[in-house]
Design an enzyme around this catalytic site. Structure first.
Site, mmCIF file in Angstrom:
data_model
loop_
_atom_site.group_PDB
_atom_site.id
_atom_site.type_symbol
_atom_site.label_atom_id
_atom_site.label_comp_id
_atom_site.label_asym_id
_atom_site.label_seq_id
_atom_site.Cartn_x
_atom_site.Cartn_y
_atom_site.Cartn_z
ATOM 1 C CD GLU A 1 -3.090 -3.511 6.854
ATOM 2 O OE1 GLU A 1 -2.606 -2.692 7.766
ATOM 3 O OE2 GLU A 1 -2.830 -2.873 6.038
ATOM 4 C CG HIS B 1 -0.499 -0.176 2.489
ATOM 5 N ND1 HIS B 1 0.161 0.547 3.591
ATOM 6 C CD2 HIS B 1 -1.142 -1.147 3.358
ATOM 7 C CE1 HIS B 1 -0.198 0.000 4.708
ATOM 8 N NE2 HIS B 1 -0.028 -1.054 4.757
ATOM 9 C CE1 TYR C 1 5.359 -4.328 8.082
ATOM 10 C CE2 TYR C 1 5.604 -3.340 10.185
ATOM 11 C CZ TYR C 1 4.611 -4.006 9.662
ATOM 12 O OH TYR C 1 3.412 -4.595 9.735
ATOM 13 C CG HIS D 1 -4.097 -6.479 11.855
ATOM 14 N ND1 HIS D 1 -5.268 -5.935 11.575
ATOM 15 C CD2 HIS D 1 -3.021 -6.119 11.422
ATOM 16 C CE1 HIS D 1 -4.727 -4.504 11.483
ATOM 17 N NE2 HIS D 1 -2.783 -4.814 10.589
ATOM 18 C CG ASP E 1 -0.824 -7.291 5.411
ATOM 19 O OD1 ASP E 1 -2.324 -6.997 6.372
ATOM 20 O OD2 ASP E 1 -0.591 -7.559 5.785
ATOM 21 C CG ASP F 1 0.771 -5.215 10.956
ATOM 22 O OD1 ASP F 1 0.770 -6.336 10.632
ATOM 23 O OD2 ASP F 1 -0.187 -4.575 10.838
ATOM 24 C CG HIS G 1 -1.023 -1.082 11.222
ATOM 25 N ND1 HIS G 1 -1.169 -1.806 10.324
ATOM 26 C CD2 HIS G 1 -1.163 0.321 11.262
ATOM 27 C CE1 HIS G 1 -1.272 -1.243 8.946
ATOM 28 N NE2 HIS G 1 -1.192 -0.020 9.705
ATOM 29 C CG HIS H 1 4.632 -8.702 7.772
ATOM 30 N ND1 HIS H 1 3.919 -9.034 6.501
ATOM 31 C CD2 HIS H 1 3.360 -7.333 7.950
ATOM 32 C CE1 HIS H 1 2.845 -8.660 6.630
ATOM 33 N NE2 HIS H 1 2.892 -7.560 7.663
HETATM 34 FE FE1 FEO Z 1 -1.715 -3.465 9.213
HETATM 35 FE FE2 FEO Z 1 0.365 -6.496 8.182
HETATM 36 O O1 FEO Z 1 -1.231 -5.571 8.405
#
Ligand code: FEO
Length: 400
Positions: A81, A24, A192, A79, A83, A164, A145, A225
C-alpha cells in the site's frame, strides 16, 4: 532529523504526518506516522519499509543519521500500500546498493505499482537475511491488511515489525506507547482496528495465532503506524486485539443520524432515553459533528446500531447515506439494527436504510420508526417506547 533507537541496533527512521486528517476516508484528527526501521547488523544493514512519497526526504535524512545511504544492503517491503511502499522507487535510487525483498504477493504488487523494471526477490518463512549478528525472518500474512502483507522479525532483538497490524493513527513526538499513555494508545489501536481491519477479523486472529505458535518471542512490537509497544504493554496489546478480532459485543447501542430541521435529532434523543431505561449503554452521534471513524470505533463492540435520516429528495440525507456506504465496506457482523427518521410530504429514507441493512445481513427486529414533519408529543412517547423495546431486545440477545 534524527533516527530514534527502538532497541539495540534497531532504529526508527520513519516520518511523522502531523497534518494527516483523512486516510482514504478514515478521519485522522491526530495525524499518523509511517514507521520504517533500520536494522544494523555487524556486516549488513536492512531498511524495513519505506514511507509515503512526500516523506522520503525525511526518511533518508533519518537513515543518514545512522549510516550512509550506500550502506543500506536490503529494503524489506512488508506491504505494497502506498503509505509504506509509495516511496520505494525514490529510496532505491537513493540507496543504490540495496537489494529489495518482499513476499511473493509483494513482488507482484510492487511491479504493478511501480512498473516491472524494479528488481525484487521474494522471501518467505524459510528465508533468513543474515546481517551479521542479527537476522531477519519473514512470515507472509495475507489480508493483514492486503494479500501481499508480511511480518518481519528480528529474533536476536525479539522485535516484531508487523506493518499495519497493531498500528494506530497517532502523530506524536513520542515513539512509544508508554510515553503517550497506554490507555490513549489502546483507544487509538481500537479505532484503527475498527476502521481498517474490522472486515478482516478472522485473518488477523489467525495471523496472531500463527505468530504465537511459531515460537517467535517478542519484547518489542514495532508497527508501521503510530507508537511502538514495549514488553510490559504487550499483554494488554494482545488482549485488546483478541477482543477486537473476536467480534465480542456488549449491551451497547450506537445511534447515528443526520438531521435537517431537528425532527430526526429529537427522535434520536427520545429513542436513546428509552434504550437507557432498558439498561443499555447508549452512544448517540449526529453525523454532522462526529467523524465516521469515531462512530465506527463504537460500532465495533456495540450489539446494535440505529441509523436515522430525514427524507430529502425521496432518499437519505447525504451523511447517513455516506456512513452506510462506509460501514458496509467494513462488514459489521452479528448486530441488530433499525432505521428511524422524519419526512415531509414524501417518505423514503428509512426504507433505503432498512434495505441496505438487509443487504448487509443485519437483523432488524423492529419496523422503522418515522414521523411526518415534527414529532408530536404522542410520537415522542412512541419513540421512547421504540427505543426501550429495542434496548430490551439488545439485552435479551446477549452476545451474538
Ligand atoms: Fe495497509 Fe498502512 O497500509
Amino acid at each position: 532529523m534524527q533516527a530514534v533507537p527502538v532497541t539495540d541496533s534497531i532504529h526508527w527512521v520513519g516520518a511523522i504526518d502531523w497534518n494527516l486528517r483523512d486516510f482514504h476516508g478514515f478521519e485522522t484528527p491526530r495525524g499518523s506516522t509511517y514507521n520504517a526501521y533500520l536494522v544494523k547488523g555487524e556486516d549488513k544493514v536492512a531498511l524495513v519499509d519505506t514511507v509515503k512519497v512526500p516523506f522520503v526526504p525525511e526518511l533518508l535524512e533519518r537513515i543518514r543519521s545512522v549510516v550512509e545511504l550506500d550502506a543500506v544492503d536490503y529494503i524489506v517491503v512488508n506491504h505494497v500500500e502506498p503509505d509504506h511502499n509509495g516511496g520505494l522507487r525514490l529510496v532505491m535510487q537513493a540507496c543504490p546498493n540495496a537489494r529489495v525483498v518482499a513476499s511473493a504477493g509483494g513482488v507482484r504488487g510492487v511491479a504493478e505499482y511501480h512498473g516491472p523494471d524494479l528488481e525484487l526477490a521474494a522471501v518467505g518463512p524459510d528465508d533468513v537475511l543474515d546481517l551479521g549478528g542479527l537476522t531477519l525472518r519473514f512470515m507472509p500474512m495475507p489480508m493483514v491488511h492486503w494479500p501481499d502483507s508480511m511480518f518481519t522479525y528480528c529474533p536476536e532483538r525479539s522485535c516484531l515489525m508487523p506493518n499495519d497490524a497493531f498500528g494506530q493513527h497517532i502523530a506524536s513526538a513520542s515513539r512509544f506507547a508508554d510515553e503517550v499513555g497506554l490507555d490513549f494508545a489502546v483507544e487509538e489501536l481500537i479505532t484503527y482496528y475498527a476502521n481498517i481491519l474490522m472486515p478482516l477479523g478472522p485473518q488477523v486472529s489467525k495471523a496472531i495465532e500463527k505468530v504465537l505458535e511459531s515460537g517467535w518471542v517478542f519484547t518489542t512490537i514495532a508497527p508501521s503506524h503510530g507508537v511502538i509497544w514495549r514488553e510490559r504493554d504487550i499483554p494488554t496489546l494482545l488482549e485488546t486485539y483478541g477482543r477486537c478480532t473476536s467480534g465480542d459485543t456488549y449491551d451497547k447501542l450506537v445511534i447515528a443520524y443526520g438531521t435537517m430541521w431537528g425532527s430526526t435529532d429529537v427522535l434520536a434523543r427520545h429513542i436513546a432515553d428509552g434504550a437507557i431505561q432498558a439498561g443499555v449503554e447508549v452512544r448517540l452521534f449526529d453525523l454532522a459533528s462526529t467523524p465516521y471513524a469515531h462512530v465506527t470505533r463504537h460500532v465495533l463492540d456495540a450489539r446494535a446500531l440505529l441509523l436515522g435520516s430525514p427524507t430529502l429528495h425521496h432518499g437519505m440525507l447525504h451523511r447517513p447515506a455516506g456512513y452506510l456506504q462506509y460501514l458496509a465496506g467494513l462488514k459489521p457482523k452479528d448486530k441488530v439494527a433499525g432505521a428511524f427518521g422524519s419526512y415531509g410530504w414524501s417518505s423514503g429514507a428509512t426504507r433505503q436504510i432498512s434495505s441496505r441493512f438487509e443487504e448487509m445481513g443485519l437483523e432488524m427486529p423492529l419496523g422503522d420508526l418515522t414521523c411526518k414533519y415534527a414529532p408530536s408529543a404522542e410520537e415522542l412517547v412512541a419513540a421512547r417506547e421504540w427505543g426501550r423495546t429495542f434496548g430490551e431486545i439488545v439485552v435479551e440477545r446477549g452476545p451474538m
